[in-house]
Design a protein around this motif. Structure first.
Motif, PDB file in Angstrom:
ATOM      1  N   LYS A  60       0.853  -1.218   0.000  1.00 61.30           N
ATOM      2  CA  LYS A  60       0.000   0.000   0.000  1.00 61.30           C
ATOM      3  C   LYS A  60       0.879   1.254   0.000  1.00 61.30           C
ATOM      4  O   LYS A  60       0.691   2.169  -0.807  1.00 61.30           O
ATOM      5  CB  LYS A  60      -0.920  -0.005   1.227  1.00 61.30           C
ATOM      6  N   ALA A  61       1.881   1.261   0.849  1.00 59.04           N
ATOM      7  CA  ALA A  61       2.798   2.413   0.932  1.00 59.04           C
ATOM      8  C   ALA A  61       3.575   2.560  -0.379  1.00 59.04           C
ATOM      9  O   ALA A  61       3.750   3.676  -0.883  1.00 59.04           O
ATOM     10  CB  ALA A  61       3.758   2.224   2.100  1.00 59.04           C
ATOM     11  N   ALA A  62       3.976   1.442  -0.943  1.00 59.44           N
ATOM     12  CA  ALA A  62       4.757   1.497  -2.193  1.00 59.44           C
ATOM     13  C   ALA A  62       3.908   2.069  -3.321  1.00 59.44           C
ATOM     14  O   ALA A  62       4.365   2.903  -4.112  1.00 59.44           O
ATOM     15  CB  ALA A  62       5.254   0.099  -2.554  1.00 59.44           C
ATOM     16  N   ALA A  63       2.653   1.648  -3.379  1.00 58.14           N
ATOM     17  CA  ALA A  63       1.746   2.153  -4.429  1.00 58.14           C
ATOM     18  C   ALA A  63       1.501   3.645  -4.241  1.00 58.14           C
ATOM     19  O   ALA A  63       1.509   4.421  -5.212  1.00 58.14           O
ATOM     20  CB  ALA A  63       0.427   1.385  -4.403  1.00 58.14           C
ATOM     21  N   GLN A  64       1.333   4.060  -2.982  1.00 58.10           N
ATOM     22  CA  GLN A  64       1.132   5.494  -2.711  1.00 58.10           C
ATOM     23  C   GLN A  64       2.375   6.295  -3.107  1.00 58.10           C
ATOM     24  O   GLN A  64       2.287   7.371  -3.682  1.00 58.10           O
ATOM     25  CB  GLN A  64       0.810   5.704  -1.225  1.00 58.10           C
TER      26      GLN A  64
END
Ligand code: 6PG
Length: 233
Positions: free
Chosen positions: A111-115
């Protein structure tokens, strides 16, 4: 199949046509805007295109490389789309490091990587409602997925975000993917589809049955279709 789409007689012909069209579009875009921003697809069909591009003489310093989707694996993992493109193309041509924009994969926190990647895209395409790719390259799976927009996954319903993590039950894993609106915002988007095993999915995508939850490629309105029934060697 839509009447104006003619399958290529063989894979070599498809690959050569795509590579010539890519070079022509890149150079004409660079001559008018000074840069060429391309979203890359994973998969075996596009891989041969990347290998053939490595043999061409392009204005490499003006081309920026992004990934339309990625697997939730480190960049040195055999399944990484970044690794595939690096080995097929980027390691063989003088592309400035600053022009290569891989997904900052974080296996433990997708999730953090996509953000983070979405923030990168929003910075690079500042002011755009959705990223104004000069070209988005797309493959299609035999289940009619494209990028990592797989049937009956949450990412199919995303209408605001540009880039998301997407849980794919059948892999028991996350993938990273552009959303449909962030693909359709491209100036040019090309489907590269080869293999007898894709023909049923193609028929469903082209049919009047509009069921993107089952056939996610229906969410994309491409500029061009490059299709061949030949299987990848
Ligand atoms: O990460 C990926 O695998 C791709 O982005 C995926 O969408 C691919 O394009 C299709 O699965 C077609 O792959 P092939 O060209 O290998 O059939």
């Amino acid at each position: 199949m839509l009447d104006d789409i003619k399958p290529f007689p063989n894979l070599l012909n498809l690959h050569q046509t795509v590579v010539d069209a890519f070079c022509e579009l890149a150079e004409s875009t660079i001559s008018t805007t000074g840069r060429f921003r391309v979203s890359l697809s994973g998969g075996s069909t596009p891989k041969r295109i990347y290998e053939m591009l490595a043999q061409r003489d392009l204005s490499w310093q003006h081309i920026h490389w992004f990934w339309g989707d990625e697997r939730n694996v480190p960049h040195d993992h055999r399944d990484s789309n970044f690794l595939m493109v690096r080995k097929a193309l980027l390691d063989h041509v003088p592309v400035p490091e600053a022009n290569v924009h891989p997904v900052p994969v974080n296996v433990d926190d997708p999730k953090a990587a996509a953000q983070q990647y979405e923030a990168t895209l929003r910075t690079y395409f500042e002011g755009d409602t959705f990223p104004q790719w000069d070209l988005a390259l797309l493959g299609m799976g035999d289940d009619a997925h494209t990028a990592s927009l797989f049937p009956q996954t949450d990412a199919l319903n995303e209408s605001e975000r540009w880039f998301v993590e997407n849980w794919v039950e059948k892999f028991d894993a996350f993938r990273y993917t552009l959303t449909a609106p962030a693909i359709n915002s491209a100036a040019q988007s090309w489907f590269l589809i080869a293999g007898e095993n894709k023909q049923d999915a193609l028929a469903k995508v082209f049919s009047n049955q509009h069921e993107p939850q089952l056939y996610p490629s229906q969410l994309v309105t491409p500029s061009r279709w490059f299709i061949c029934a030949d299987a990848i060697a």
